[in-house]
Design a protein around this motif. Structure first.
Motif, PDB file in Angstrom:
ATOM      1  N   LYS A   1      25.188  81.360  15.146  1.00 53.13           N
ATOM      2  CA  LYS A   1      25.271  81.188  16.364  1.00 53.13           C
ATOM      3  C   LYS A   1      25.041  80.242  17.147  1.00 53.13           C
ATOM      4  O   LYS A   1      25.406  79.855  18.488  1.00 53.13           O
ATOM      5  N   ASP A   2      24.278  79.026  16.957  1.00 51.38           N
ATOM      6  CA  ASP A   2      23.964  78.023  17.375  1.00 51.38           C
ATOM      7  C   ASP A   2      24.311  76.612  16.907  1.00 51.38           C
ATOM      8  O   ASP A   2      24.074  75.522  17.431  1.00 51.38           O
ATOM      9  N   LYS A   3      25.513  76.656  15.908  1.00 52.42           N
ATOM     10  CA  LYS A   3      25.565  75.474  15.262  1.00 52.42           C
ATOM     11  C   LYS A   3      26.268  74.441  16.127  1.00 52.42           C
ATOM     12  O   LYS A   3      26.285  73.277  16.119  1.00 52.42           O
ATOM     13  N   ASN A   4      26.832  74.850  17.254  1.00 50.94           N
ATOM     14  CA  ASN A   4      27.703  73.885  18.235  1.00 50.94           C
ATOM     15  C   ASN A   4      26.472  73.100  19.144  1.00 50.94           C
ATOM     16  O   ASN A   4      26.825  72.102  19.618  1.00 50.94           O
ATOM     17  N   MET A   5      25.271  73.627  19.229  1.00 47.00           N
ATOM     18  CA  MET A   5      24.130  72.986  19.921  1.00 47.00           C
ATOM     19  C   MET A   5      23.641  72.131  18.707  1.00 47.00           C
ATOM     20  O   MET A   5      23.074  71.068  19.352  1.00 47.00           O
ATOM     21  N   LEU A   6      23.560  72.314  17.540  1.00 49.93           N
ATOM     22  CA  LEU A   6      22.801  71.658  16.572  1.00 49.93           C
ATOM     23  C   LEU A   6      23.521  70.463  16.091  1.00 49.93           C
ATOM     24  O   LEU A   6      24.883  70.517  16.028  1.00 49.93           O
ATOM     25  N   LEU A   7      22.745  69.549  15.457  1.00 53.02           N
ATOM     26  CA  LEU A   7      23.559  68.402  15.062  1.00 53.02           C
ATOM     27  C   LEU A   7      23.872  68.892  13.415  1.00 53.02           C
ATOM     28  O   LEU A   7      23.285  69.756  13.140  1.00 53.02           O
ATOM     29  N   ASP A   8      24.929  68.222  13.015  1.00 55.88           N
ATOM     30  CA  ASP A   8      25.493  68.738  11.655  1.00 55.88           C
ATOM     31  C   ASP A   8      24.372  68.994  10.592  1.00 55.88           C
ATOM     32  O   ASP A   8      24.518  70.036   9.766  1.00 55.88           O
ATOM     33  N   ASP A   9      23.544  68.113  10.482  1.00 62.63           N
ATOM     34  CA  ASP A   9      22.497  68.030   9.655  1.00 62.63           C
ATOM     35  C   ASP A   9      21.201  69.006   9.695  1.00 62.63           C
ATOM     36  O   ASP A   9      20.476  68.978   8.941  1.00 62.63           O
TER      37      ASP A   9
ATOM     38  N   TYR B   1      20.636  70.330  25.875  1.00 65.91           N
ATOM     39  CA  TYR B   1      21.673  70.444  26.886  1.00 65.91           C
ATOM     40  C   TYR B   1      21.905  69.031  27.489  1.00 65.91           C
ATOM     41  O   TYR B   1      23.044  68.673  27.642  1.00 65.91           O
ATOM     42  N   GLU B   2      20.972  68.300  27.672  1.00 70.65           N
ATOM     43  CA  GLU B   2      21.181  67.139  27.847  1.00 70.65           C
ATOM     44  C   GLU B   2      21.851  65.806  26.833  1.00 70.65           C
ATOM     45  O   GLU B   2      22.684  65.129  27.184  1.00 70.65           O
ATOM     46  N   ASP B   3      21.058  65.912  25.720  1.00 65.72           N
ATOM     47  CA  ASP B   3      21.169  64.978  24.589  1.00 65.72           C
ATOM     48  C   ASP B   3      20.895  65.592  23.425  1.00 65.72           C
ATOM     49  O   ASP B   3      19.462  65.682  23.093  1.00 65.72           O
ATOM     50  N   ARG B   4      21.597  65.917  22.563  1.00 67.33           N
ATOM     51  CA  ARG B   4      21.146  66.874  21.165  1.00 67.33           C
ATOM     52  C   ARG B   4      20.219  65.746  20.526  1.00 67.33           C
ATOM     53  O   ARG B   4      19.526  66.320  19.892  1.00 67.33           O
ATOM     54  N   HIS B   5      20.518  64.261  20.463  1.00 67.05           N
ATOM     55  CA  HIS B   5      19.724  63.514  19.633  1.00 67.05           C
ATOM     56  C   HIS B   5      18.467  63.366  20.299  1.00 67.05           C
ATOM     57  O   HIS B   5      17.282  63.462  19.462  1.00 67.05           O
TER      58      HIS B   5
END
Length: 130
Positions: free
Chosen positions: A64-72, A108-112
């Protein structure tokens, strides 16, 4: 039970996590002490490893949220603020992940900038639960 999750996400879940999950020990721990912030965060739910129909099934939450999450990042718990506690496979998906807090709003601003280190291992994480 958990092997399907590992195969689908191409990860190795921490042994300590699997043991705690199978023994239902995590269900009794619903507060997390964040030592850096000296704050306690409530854990609303732990992701399920069993019921594929459950919206909180680990694969469903990740999907559901993999586009928001970093790959790892692989979420395994949902906080009272709808943020995630995640396994962070920054050393590779076959190595012991560290544990991080993922702030959904900050992503939403910066995933990192949305990632906050909690513990070096799941065993260390369990020591922060109340």
């Amino acid at each position: 039970m958990y092997k399907r999750v590992e195969e689908h996400l191409n990860i190795k879940l921490p042994v300590e996590y699997v043991n705690n999950y199978q023994n239902k020990k995590l269900n009794n721990c619903n507060q997390l002490f964040l030592p850096d912030d000296k704050e306690i965060v409530g854990i609303r739910d732990y992701c399920s490893l069993e019921n594929e129909e459950d919206e909180n099934y680990l694969i469903n939450v990740y999907g559901k949220d993999k586009n928001m999450l970093l790959d790892d990042l692989i979420p395994f718990a949902i906080t009272e603020y709808d943020d995630y506690i995640c396994f962070y496979y920054n050393k590779g998906r076959n190595y012991e992940p560290s544990i991080v807090y993922f702030s959904y709003d900050l992503a939403y601003e910066d995933r990192h900038e949305a990632i906050f280190h909690i513990a070096d291992s799941f065993k260390d994480f369990v020591g922060l639960l109340k």
